[in-house]
Motif scaffolding. Structure first.
Motif, mmCIF file in Angstrom:
data_model
loop_
_atom_site.group_PDB
_atom_site.id
_atom_site.type_symbol
_atom_site.label_atom_id
_atom_site.label_comp_id
_atom_site.label_asym_id
_atom_site.label_seq_id
_atom_site.Cartn_x
_atom_site.Cartn_y
_atom_site.Cartn_z
ATOM 1 N N ILE A 1 -65.854 40.137 -34.854
ATOM 2 C CA ILE A 1 -65.022 39.700 -33.733
ATOM 3 C C ILE A 1 -65.843 38.849 -32.765
ATOM 4 N N VAL A 2 -67.098 39.219 -32.559
ATOM 5 C CA VAL A 2 -67.985 38.441 -31.695
ATOM 6 C C VAL A 2 -68.205 37.044 -32.287
ATOM 7 N N ASP A 3 -68.455 36.983 -33.585
ATOM 8 C CA ASP A 3 -68.632 35.679 -34.227
ATOM 9 C C ASP A 3 -67.392 34.812 -34.056
ATOM 10 N N ALA A 4 -66.233 35.401 -34.280
ATOM 11 C CA ALA A 4 -64.996 34.630 -34.141
ATOM 12 C C ALA A 4 -64.812 34.150 -32.707
ATOM 13 N N TYR A 5 -65.149 34.996 -31.744
ATOM 14 C CA TYR A 5 -64.984 34.634 -30.338
ATOM 15 C C TYR A 5 -65.892 33.474 -29.950
ATOM 16 N N SER A 6 -66.973 33.277 -30.681
ATOM 17 C CA SER A 6 -67.872 32.174 -30.345
ATOM 18 C C SER A 6 -67.188 30.822 -30.467
ATOM 19 N N ASN A 7 -66.076 30.754 -31.210
ATOM 20 C CA ASN A 7 -65.334 29.508 -31.278
ATOM 21 C C ASN A 7 -64.716 29.149 -29.926
ATOM 22 N N ALA A 8 -64.558 30.164 -29.059
ATOM 23 C CA ALA A 8 -64.025 29.925 -27.718
ATOM 24 C C ALA A 8 -65.125 29.897 -26.671
ATOM 25 N N ASN A 9 -66.116 30.799 -26.793
ATOM 26 C CA ASN A 9 -67.172 30.892 -25.780
ATOM 27 C C ASN A 9 -68.470 31.321 -26.455
ATOM 28 N N PRO A 10 -69.251 30.364 -26.950
ATOM 29 C CA PRO A 10 -70.444 30.737 -27.715
ATOM 30 C C PRO A 10 -71.514 31.425 -26.873
ATOM 31 N N GLN A 11 -71.650 31.084 -25.600
ATOM 32 C CA GLN A 11 -72.676 31.736 -24.776
ATOM 33 C C GLN A 11 -72.392 33.232 -24.625
ATOM 34 N N VAL A 12 -71.141 33.557 -24.322
ATOM 35 C CA VAL A 12 -70.774 34.969 -24.192
ATOM 36 C C VAL A 12 -70.954 35.680 -25.527
ATOM 37 N N ALA A 13 -70.541 35.044 -26.606
ATOM 38 C CA ALA A 13 -70.697 35.651 -27.927
ATOM 39 C C ALA A 13 -72.161 35.912 -28.246
ATOM 40 N N ALA A 14 -73.043 34.969 -27.878
ATOM 41 C CA ALA A 14 -74.470 35.154 -28.160
ATOM 42 C C ALA A 14 -75.022 36.357 -27.418
ATOM 43 N N LEU A 15 -74.612 36.537 -26.159
ATOM 44 C CA LEU A 15 -75.085 37.698 -25.397
ATOM 45 C C LEU A 15 -74.586 38.994 -26.011
ATOM 46 N N TRP A 16 -73.318 39.029 -26.410
ATOM 47 C CA TRP A 16 -72.794 40.226 -27.067
ATOM 48 C C TRP A 16 -73.511 40.473 -28.386
ATOM 49 N N SER A 17 -73.760 39.412 -29.108
ATOM 50 C CA SER A 17 -74.421 39.555 -30.400
ATOM 51 C C SER A 17 -75.819 40.148 -30.250
ATOM 52 N N SER A 18 -76.482 39.857 -29.135
ATOM 53 C CA SER A 18 -77.851 40.351 -28.946
ATOM 54 C C SER A 18 -77.910 41.863 -28.821
ATOM 55 N N ASN A 19 -76.747 42.497 -28.636
ATOM 56 C CA ASN A 19 -76.700 43.954 -28.534
ATOM 57 C C ASN A 19 -76.305 44.635 -29.834
ATOM 58 N N MET A 20 -76.083 43.854 -30.875
ATOM 59 C CA MET A 20 -75.706 44.426 -32.168
ATOM 60 C C MET A 20 -76.950 44.927 -32.905
#
Length: 844
Positions: free
Chosen positions: A660-679
């Motif tokens: 879901i985070v990867d998909a969301y990066s199509n809308a907001n990659p910066q936010v997705a990257a921060l969320w991804s860093s917690n995976m």
């Protein structure tokens, strides 16, 4: 969103024409598992006079799969079944909403047959079929009734030859015939070419004869029967509104008998061409369109004024005139790589992750296939590492990946392997050998379930190997082609595989369900894997086949994306009156994502789960370069908000969240990257490297780098000091427990911090043992592991509210924070970050 890309006009000369087969060689002669017969072969008499390969996943598969009388998903707007004593059909008028699903339970209105037919199961069969339709004939002696089962026709068409037509009401007794009420014990006889009949349930049908006929309606026996044998055509149509009759009267005399499929391509577009063979002037053929048709149909001839419509689970069907449709789609230019380079701020982390994950690969540990599905998903995730390495100029990392893939893939060529592919002879296709007689193996692969899911992974992995190892391609090309032919064979000239097995051309998407349980209701859950099925085929075609098959796979892929975005992705902002909106109910659209679309219901649920994150993620995985076209911005933003409560919940696995985070990066990659860093986990079908690479290759209108200032664990050698007490941490070979008890660095333990994606390991330098954290959270951390795995991973981050350089430590083993108890033990038992101890990492 995607639909804005679709209504284009042809701008260059197109190339057209059905392609020849990929190959015509017989898989039985070389496939490792040999030949096998499915435990549910076709009904013996149904294909009498015809030979395999047969349709397994099409809408009418229930006609052929044993016992042969299950409800078929069409020909819409009708659903139907073949009974021994006739064709049963009806249009569902009971639309239900239960808060999770929209449902239209199957309704059987009429059974059509003829009086001479004795009701034997062996006295009906298919006489021909094509990519959309099937022709079924009931026969008894010289008397026959031919049923042209063609989706999209508002009329149900029966052609009789020396037979006495008989229609039996299945939905209540006959109430009126030609406008006259039938009393108990009475009947009404009429002669002509147009009739109307209403049952006690309120359904009204018109009956049209292309030549005059005498019919008698009998309310007591609920039948309409001809006065004598008839040679000619009768057409029945449900009348929803009286005002529809004028249009139906005008066009009933032109009827379709079959459907032709063709396609044409330019450099940027693909066109599907449907041509209905008709009796009568084809320009006057009245058909019905679904929402996805109305998005792509070029120059449609919609009747000027009509209310004719039928509401189905996939939306309103509206009329159009003409026997040729051209449905235009923009093709993707994406093959191996996304259309933009990796953001420079993401490159160091992606390369570090790539080096780490490739470094974990050992061909000696390459998986031995135990199934088709999970093996394919896991190997596909590894294959992406080679492609990413190539895109970043790290050729040194490609060979280890390919060696690993080849070692695992070689089991498919070995007849002594435990899991084998075999050629199934009764229907015609490649299946899991063990599953051919056990529907519970491999999600029913042996019964033709999920083939595009499974073989899309196979083809993507094989294509990756072939891209970098030409010798392997030359040796195994024919073998891999059998998997490609199973799901994207474009030609009726292939004697061993049906045309594009899973695709329902009229429905605009694929069906995952095969012939298990009588072929039952058609369904599809994982649209992400459906798209990947054709993306994998595209990759294979790009390295092993011609441009024709690249184009064909591309068209399949883009139509599957359109189908997903039309029927699975939901948009609360859409107007209920929008003709391209399949769900007029606002409450339905508020579900954001359908989990499963069937012929009679669509809903936010899965056969195996009901969590919002699972329902959404299964429409998004696997994450491939093509996924950026599937993840339209409006939908992923809606999914983000809809699943937020689960994204914040520790009860939901990162395996789902990461998609879901990867998909969301199509809308907001910066936010997705921060969320991804917690995976800390990505499931078997995803990797840290691919996760961040996808995020880092998104369009970025911001001046801020996508991966700027992402947190990382400290690495190198250091002492640990408890921030609150000032005590230093110690551990040794004699006392392996990790404790904060020393007043100074003298005698304190020295730890080496090493990189793990979004985390790290702590290794006691004096012994070489790794610090481990028991998942119970009841014991002190201990330096006792020779090798590092999940329990030896820790996430180190700046502690909230503490001075700079003070870090919290989270144990990946149980996602709890490390605290320090009264005895100085470091224990992973803190529920929230505020419970955690703070630590200085002091370099040595």
């Amino acid at each position: 969103m995607f639909r804005s890309l679709l209504p284009l006009f042809l701008s260059s000369v197109a190339t057209a024409g059905l392609f020849g087969p990929i190959s015509t060689d017989n898989p039985a002669g070389g496939i490792a598992g040999g030949t096998v017969q499915c435990g549910a072969p076709p009904v013996s008499s149904f294909f009498d006079g015809l030979g395999p390969p047969y349709v397994t996943n099409g809408w009418w598969a229930p006609y052929a799969a044993p016992p042969g009388d299950a409800t078929a998903a069409g020909p819409f707007p009708y659903e139907s079944a073949l009974y021994n004593d006739g064709v049963v059909f009806g249009v569902s008028t009971d639309r239900q909403w239960d808060g999770t699903s929209i449902k239209q339970p199957t309704q059987t209105d009429w059974r059509a047959c003829f009086t001479e037919h004795l009701g034997s199961a062996s006295n009906h069969k298919a006489t021909t079929f094509d990519t959309q339709s099937v022709t079924v004939q009931y026969f008894q002696g010289s008397s026959t009734m031919t049923f042209y089962a063609i989706p999209g026709s508002p009329y149900v068409t029966f052609e009789y030859n020396e037979a006495t037509p008989l229609f039996t009401s299945m939905n209540g007794n006959i109430q009126t015939f030609n406008g006259q009420t039938i009393g108990t014990g009475k009947n009404i006889t009429a002669t002509g070419t147009e009739f109307s009949v209403t049952d006690t349930a309120g359904s009204t049908y018109l009956i049209y004869g292309l030549s005059s006929i005498t019919l008698t309606a009998d309310s007591e026996s609920s039948i309409i029967v001809a006065s004598s044998q008839y040679t000619g055509v009768l057409r029945l149509v449900m009348l929803n509104q009286t005002s529809d009759k004028a249009l139906l009267d005008q066009y009933y005399q032109v009827y379709p008998t079959s459907v032709g499929l063709d396609y044409s391509f330019t450099d940027t577009t693909g066109t599907l061409i449907f041509t209905w063979d008709t009796v009568g002037d084809g320009s006057d053929l009245l058909l019905l369109t679904w929402p996805h048709h109305r998005i792509s149909l070029q120059n449609p001839n919609y009747p000027a004024t009509t209310s004719l419509s039928y509401l189905t689970t996939k939306g309103w069907m509206y009329p159009v005139l003409g026997n040729e449709w051209q449905l235009l789609y923009t093709l993707s230019s994406i093959i191996w790589d996304p259309p933009r380079s990796l953001d420079s701020t993401c490159q160091p982390a992606v390369i570090q992750g790539l080096e780490y994950e490739v470094g974990q690969l050992d061909p000696a540990d390459a998986p031995i296939p135990g199934d088709f599905y999970y093996w394919g998903g896991a190997l596909n995730a590894v294959a992406r590492l080679a492609v990413i390495a190539d895109s970043l100029g790290r050729n040194d990392l490609i060979t280890p990946v390919i060696q690993y893939l080849e070692t695992s893939f070689d089991y498919w060529f070995n007849s002594s392997a435990t899991t084998l592919a075999a050629y199934e002879t009764t229907w015609g296709g490649v299946v899991d050998k063990a599953g051919a007689t056990n529907v519970n193996i491999d999600f029913g692969n042996g019964y033709y379930n999920d083939h595009h899911f499974h073989y899309g992974y196979f083809l993507a992995v094989a294509a990756t190997i072939a891209k970098y190892d030409g010798a392997w391609l030359n040796e195994h090309k024919d073998y891999i082609n059998w998997f490609a032919r199973d799901i994207i064979n474009p030609s009726p000239e292939d004697p061993y595989f049906p045309i594009t097995r899973c695709r329902d051309w009229f429905a605009g998407h694929s069906w995952a369900s095969g012939i298990a349980n009588g072929a039952g209701s058609r369904d599809q859950e994982s649209t992400g894997e459906a798209v990947n099925g054709y993306y994998g085929a595209l990759l294979w075609a790009s390295v092993a086949l011609s441009q024709d098959y690249v184009n064909y796979a591309n068209l399949l892929m883009m139509t599957e994306i359109q189908g997903a975005q039309t029927y699975w992705h939901l948009y609360p902002s859409y107007s209920s009156s929008d003709p391209t909106n399949p769900y007029p109910e606002a409450d339905v659209r508020a579900l954001i994502t359908m989990g499963n679309v069937e012929d009679w219901q669509s809903g936010a649920w899965l056969f195996w789960g009901a969590e919002k994150s699972e329902i959404a993620a299964i429409q998004q995985l696997p994450v491939q370069p093509i996924s950026e076209l599937l993840y339209d911005t409006e939908w992923v933003e809606n999914v983000w908000q809809y699943t937020m409560d689960e994204l914040l919940s520790s009860a939901i696995s990162d395996d789902w969240k990461c998609v879901i985070v990867d998909a969301y990066s199509n809308a907001n990659p910066q936010v997705a990257a921060l969320w991804s860093s917690n995976m800390t986990t990505w499931g078997s079908g995803q990797t840290y490297t691919n996760e961040l690479y996808f995020i880092g290759t998104r369009e970025n209108p911001s001046s801020t780098g996508i991966c700027q200032n992402l947190p990382q664990n400290p690495t190198g050698t250091f002492y640990l000091q408890d921030y609150s007490s000032g005590k230093y941490v110690t551990a040794s070979s004699t006392n392996t427990n990790v404790t904060a008890t020393l007043p100074s660095a003298t005698g304190a333990a020295i730890f080496n911090g090493a990189f793990v994606p979004n985390a790290g390991t702590l290794q006691l330098t004096s012994t070489g043992e790794y610090v481990t954290a028991d998942d119970s959270g009841d014991y002190a951390l201990a330096a006792i592991r020779e090798t590092a795995s999940t329990w030896e991973q820790f996430v180190v981050r700046q502690k909230n509210g503490a001075p700079g350089g003070v870090y919290s430590i989270l144990a990946v083993s149980n996602s709890l924070y490390v605290t320090v108890n009264n005895d100085g033990w470091l224990i992973n038992n803190g529920e929230v970050e505020a419970d955690s101890a703070g630590f200085y990492f002091i370099g040595t």
